[in-house]
Structure formats: C-alpha cells, structure tokens
Write an enzyme that holds these catalytic residues in place. Sequence first.
Site, PDB file in Angstrom:
ATOM      1  N   TYR A 147       0.847  -1.197   0.000  1.00 27.73           N
ATOM      2  CA  TYR A 147       0.000   0.000   0.000  1.00 27.73           C
ATOM      3  C   TYR A 147       0.876   1.238   0.000  1.00 27.73           C
ATOM      4  O   TYR A 147       1.824   1.351   0.786  1.00 27.73           O
ATOM      5  CB  TYR A 147      -0.915   0.026   1.234  1.00 27.73           C
ATOM      6  N   PHE A 163      -5.721   9.171  -3.720  1.00 24.86           N
ATOM      7  CA  PHE A 163      -4.454   8.651  -4.231  1.00 24.86           C
ATOM      8  C   PHE A 163      -4.166   7.393  -3.434  1.00 24.86           C
ATOM      9  O   PHE A 163      -4.001   7.442  -2.218  1.00 24.86           O
ATOM     10  CB  PHE A 163      -3.320   9.651  -4.026  1.00 24.86           C
ATOM     11  N   GLU A 164      -4.102   6.256  -4.110  1.00 26.80           N
ATOM     12  CA  GLU A 164      -3.568   5.059  -3.473  1.00 26.80           C
ATOM     13  C   GLU A 164      -2.993   4.153  -4.551  1.00 26.80           C
ATOM     14  O   GLU A 164      -3.548   4.036  -5.649  1.00 26.80           O
ATOM     15  CB  GLU A 164      -4.593   4.328  -2.601  1.00 26.80           C
ATOM     16  N   ILE A 165      -1.854   3.572  -4.243  1.00 26.92           N
ATOM     17  CA  ILE A 165      -1.232   2.564  -5.093  1.00 26.92           C
ATOM     18  C   ILE A 165      -1.188   1.303  -4.252  1.00 26.92           C
ATOM     19  O   ILE A 165      -0.593   1.301  -3.171  1.00 26.92           O
ATOM     20  CB  ILE A 165       0.180   2.983  -5.539  1.00 26.92           C
TER      21      ILE A 165
END
Length: 405
Positions: A238, A302-304
């Site tokens: 994450y 925003f998240e990867i």
Amino acid sequence: MAIPKAMRLLGGATFLVFLFVLVTLYRSDPTAIKLPTAGIKEPVKPGPRPQGWDHDPQLDQSGEAPEPLRRVSGNNYAPDNANSDRINATLLSLVRNEELDDMLQSMHDLERTWNHKFNYPWTFFNDVPFTDDFKQKTTAATKAKTSYHTIPKAHWDIPSWINKDLYAASKKALADKGVQYSEMDSYHQMCRWNSGVFYQHEALKDVQYYWRVEPKVHFFCGVDYDVFRWMQDHNKTYGFTLTLLDSPDSVRTLWPETLKFLADHPEHEAKNNAKGFLTEEKEKGHNQITGGYSTCHFWSNFEIADLNLWRSKAYTQYFEHLDKAGGFFYERWGDAPVHSVAVALFEDKSKVHWFRDIGYQHIPFFNCPNNGKCSGCEPGRFTDGDDWLNSQDCRNVWFKNAGMD
C-alpha cells in the site's frame, strides 16, 4: 382490522433502532473540533502544524525512492511491446461522463510526469455506460491502452438488507450535523464500491496492482522509475501521499464494529501493525465520539496498492462484517477510513510506503517535495486553503507509529 402481533413487534423493533441511531448521531462532545461545512459563517482560527514538528518534512531535500529502481531502457516500456517490462497493473478511475474535462486534466498531468514513459493501461469505471465522446478523448490522451467498463447493478445498488426508512432518517440526521455528502445516495454507493466491491469486477480479475486516479487532481513531479515494479521489488502492498483526519460524526460506529470483528477474528491482526495510528488521539474529542478511533486515515483519492490485500481472507471477512453492519448508509463510512483501518491492523506496517517523491494535489491538500524534478507546487506547503487545515495533517501520527517508509 387488528395488526398481527408479529408485525407490531417488527414495527416496534424498527422504531427502537431508529431512536438509537438518532440519539447516537446527535450526541456530541462540546469540546470536539467542528469540521467545516458549507454554510459555516463563523471565522475559523488558524490551526497549528502537527505536534512536534518545527517544519514540514517536505521542506527537506529529497530524491527518489530507494533502489532498486526499474527505468526505461530502449523500448522496454514501449506501448506496443508485447514483451515489455510492465507488470500486471493498471491506472484506475471511477468517473462520470460529465467529468470528462476534469479527467483529461488528471490524465495529462500523470501522462506528462510519469506514464508517457511506462505506458501502463487506463481502466475506467462508471455506473452508466461511457459516451463515445468520453472514450474518444481519453483514448487520445495516452499512448497506453484504455478500457471502459460499466459497474453491474448488483455491485452498485443499495443492498437489500439496508432499512430504507432508517437510511432516510440517518441521512437527514447526518446532514443536520453538517456531515458533507451525507444526503447523496451516489456518494454512499461510491464509498461502498471503492471499499470492497471494485476489485470484484471482471475487468480486474487478473490485475494485481492499481494506481487510483481521480478527476481534477494534479501531479507535479517527474518520476523516472516504474512505480508498480518498485512496489513489487520492495514488497510493498500500500502506498499513499496524504493522511488526514476525518469527520468523527461520519464514522461513529466504525471502530466499535472493527473491535467486534477483531474479537471474532483475532488471527487477522498483524503482529507488526500500526494500530497506534488509529487510536492515538490527535484532535480533542474525536476518540470520544468514535469509541476510540483517531479518525486518521490515508486519503485514498491517491492510493497505489496490491489488490491481493483486498482479496485476502482478512479483508474479505472484514468488509463483509462492515457491509452487513450498514454503516456505509446509516453513517457515511468512506473507503478511505475503511481501507486505512484495515491496512493499519491487518498488514505489516513495513509494507506501507509514503510516496514523498510523487508531487500530488487533491484540492485543498498537497504532497509537494523539495525535489528538482517538481514544478508548479511549493515545497512543504500542505494546503492552499485556510490555515486551520494544517491541523488536519496526520502524517506525524503515521511517522510516529510506523516510520516514514
């Protein structure tokens, strides 16, 4: 005609539940920080920087993420290279047709700063079919592949177990308390979908990593390495840029429900977790309103992330528990606090990464590093809104409980 006894009992039970929700929603700690709502007329006092900070860490000179870094070499990331170095990942957007211009702005920024080098595909979702105009213009905005998908009604509609009368009363009570978006059905549906339904879509069944991109966001810094390969190479699951406080009235029962789940499934709590991030009180009154939750969360616009995190047994069971509890509708649980609570409890904190080198803005907050590859944002500036918004920054709580990586 006499009403059957069973119907009278059911009606009485529903009324008691309704009263309980109203009392819960209206009970308030007078010392609690009142978050802004449209229509507030009183001037707001400036907020301080996070406790213990003499300056924002983004004022410090910073470079790229740690090696190893996968870079462009020859045509290894060319859009038409069937044997490229790209891994099984996508840029993911939930977007409406009427948000086309805002989506194009976000695409242009991310293509300019990163994706024109790596050409990862874009995957678009909508609860209604995309227009030809939307498809044509977003396809023209990238050299990478694009795909467009309609969300099944079974994934988007309000679940059958939600009591519609109680939901209507809850929405009004939340709106009266100034909880933003609480009266919008589509917002509740979106939060639920982003929390635990999106990855069930057929279009993502073979995808492992995603980078969530919303309309009308900005990217400021050139990034010269494959972010998805970096996540894989460094065993990260994450990644975030911003972490903030939430409105405590929107998540009053999220933490109590989480504690119920942990009592039933103690095996899911990671040994090296970041529980302190969730429980350390940052704003006076928040923990009292929420039953112990700080309201700190990763701002998930925003998240990867690794989709296997959400597909895990721990998260699957957790989401099912929350979904049946009804808080996505009776309150306004967002995907950001739900994802954040799960990440902080179920994941090893060493697998969570702050992307300090990715310059980002979602109004009114910034992640702006002091980096020669950045332009268009001021290093160390956290917000372009009122000064009090600086007090909403939870990075110091995360760094204290988990470190900066």
